[in-house]
Enzyme design. Structure first.
Site, PDB file in Angstrom:
ATOM      1  N   CYS A 116       0.621  -0.929  -0.065  1.00  0.00           N
ATOM      2  CA  CYS A 116      -0.080  -0.094   0.059  1.00  0.00           C
ATOM      3  C   CYS A 116       0.772   1.250  -0.135  1.00  0.00           C
ATOM      4  CB  CYS A 116      -0.982   0.014   1.041  1.00  0.00           C
ATOM      5  SG  CYS A 116      -2.025  -1.470   1.261  1.00  0.00           S
ATOM      6  N   HIS A 256      -3.305   7.315   2.535  1.00  0.00           N
ATOM      7  CA  HIS A 256      -3.594   5.860   1.944  1.00  0.00           C
ATOM      8  C   HIS A 256      -4.980   5.639   2.835  1.00  0.00           C
ATOM      9  CE1 HIS A 256      -3.889   1.832   1.015  1.00  0.00           C
ATOM     10  NE2 HIS A 256      -3.662   1.459   2.215  1.00  0.00           N
ATOM     11  N   ASN A 286     -10.167   0.010   0.250  1.00  0.00           N
ATOM     12  CA  ASN A 286      -8.699   0.013  -0.043  1.00  0.00           C
ATOM     13  C   ASN A 286      -8.399  -0.630  -1.295  1.00  0.00           C
ATOM     14  OD1 ASN A 286      -5.964  -0.283   0.244  1.00  0.00           O
ATOM     15  ND2 ASN A 286      -6.061  -1.027   2.213  1.00  0.00           N
TER      16      ASN A 286
END
Ligand code: UT7
Length: 332
Positions: A116, A256, A286
């Site tokens: 990520c 993020h 996500n």
């Protein structure tokens, strides 16, 4: 001439049309909208369902949109880096597949694997090529087809992730705009808490690994949460401090999008209002390498030349980091 920095001169992002809501998931697993919303902030995500579709297709949509917007021609791209945790195949790099599909015949291409944090690491890397004077047109793609490694029946992971991504164009700037600073960290000991068990050289694919569902995301959520919440907030605070920035100096935080609670903790540590924080986790979930470009694309019309923007990310590996950039153009 002033020092050369790498400025983002264009952004485009893309996610598939297929929306999967928390209520859709309620029908197929033991979960509910209230749990997902309060624990993560997610209301819906996009899942790519077209047979044969891959991460490179997300990248192609993103780069084609970027080229259309900026007038960039495929043959002008000198370097294309694809940041992804879900490459089309183990090799060659997804970047190579994207350059082939868009006709970027002169581009070198390779992938960055930092889960990520990948897009933040990728933009940092691309910026260095510009600062060194090696390239003038660098495209960084952040894209993931997370559903390709999701056990849809596993409520601990499938509710969180979505598919999507985006791309930025980096070009030289001599007015002090663009990437000013970045911090990258990794701690491989964290691999035990978030990983894909099989399909790599340590445990190649076999009938047994497929039967045991070892090609899916494995996450110990609580442990990852603990590390994410601390490290994302610490690194964001660190990059502010070492650049002598206080909350009032910052126009936007681009975090993020893993969990709304992690985003809130980072924002609070930085002393920022919610109004200065880009949050679209409720609509995309996500998307791993896709989260930061999806935010930048959505907020682009509100960004002004000279805006101080902080990115912060945390992901599998563990990897984490923060990036400080000055936005390089006014809304068009
Ligand atoms: O982007 C890469 C980095 N990843 C992250 O940053 C993710 C970090 N972790 C998280 O965001 C959170 O840990 C999760 C959202 C994954 C999970 O939230 P949590 O508050 O840590 O929940 P938990 O895993 O501790 O589960 C709490 C309870 C459990 O039940 P018991 O044992 O208390 O009876 C779970 O079985 O909630 C249950 N549960 C669910 N219930 C309804 C777990 N998943 C679900 C679900 N629906 N989908």
């Amino acid at each position: 001439m002033n020092k050369t920095t790498a400025a983002i001169t264009g952004i485009f992002a893309w996610a598939p049309d297929n929306v999967v809501t928390n209520f859709d998931l309620e029908k197929v697993m033991d979960t509910n909208d209230e749990w997902i919303t309060t624990r993560t902030g997610i209301k819906e995500r996009r899942w790519m369902v077209e047979p044969g579709s891959a991460t490179s297709d997300i990248g192609v949509e993103a780069v084609n949109g970027l080229m259309k917007k900026t007038g960039l021609k495929p043959e002008e791209i000198e370097l294309l880096i694809c940041c992804t945790a879900t490459p089309d195949m183990a090799f060659p790099a997804t970047a190579n597949i994207i350059t082939d599909k868009i006709g970027a015949k002169n581009a070198a291409g390779y992938d960055i694997s930092a889960a990520c944090s990948g897009f933040l690491f990728g933009v940092t890397t691309g910026a260095k090529f510009i600062e060194a004077g090696m390239y003038k047109k660098v495209v960084i793609v952040g894209a993931d087809k997370m559903t390709s490694i999701l056990d849809i029946e596993d409520r601990a992971t499938s509710i969180i992730f979505g598919d999507g991504g985006g791309a930025v164009l980096l070009e030289p700037n001599h007015d002090g705009l663009g990437v000013i600073d970045s911090i990258m960290h990794s701690d491989g000991a964290g691999r035990h808490f978030l990983h894909q068990k099989a399909g790599g050289s340590a445990k190649p694919a076999s009938i047994e690994t497929v039967t045991n569902k070892e090609h899916y995301v494995y996450q110990e959520g609580k442990t990852v949460f603990k590390f994410a919440v601390t490290n994302m907030a610490n690194t964001a605070a660190e990059i502010m401090e070492r650049n002598h920035l206080v909350a009032d100096d910052i126009a936007w935080l681009v975090p993020h999008q893993a969990n709304k609670r992690i985003i809130d903790a980072t924002r609070e540590r930085m002393g920022l209002d919610e109004a200065k924080t880009m949050v679209n986790i409720q609509r995309y979930g996500n998307t791993t390498n896709g989260t930061i470009p999806l935010c930048l694309h959505e907020w682009e019309s509100q960004l002004k030349k000279g805006d101080n923007i902080i990115w912060a990310a945390f992901g599998g590996g563990f990897t984490w980091g923060a990036l400080y950039l000055k936005w390089a153009y006014d809304p068009k």
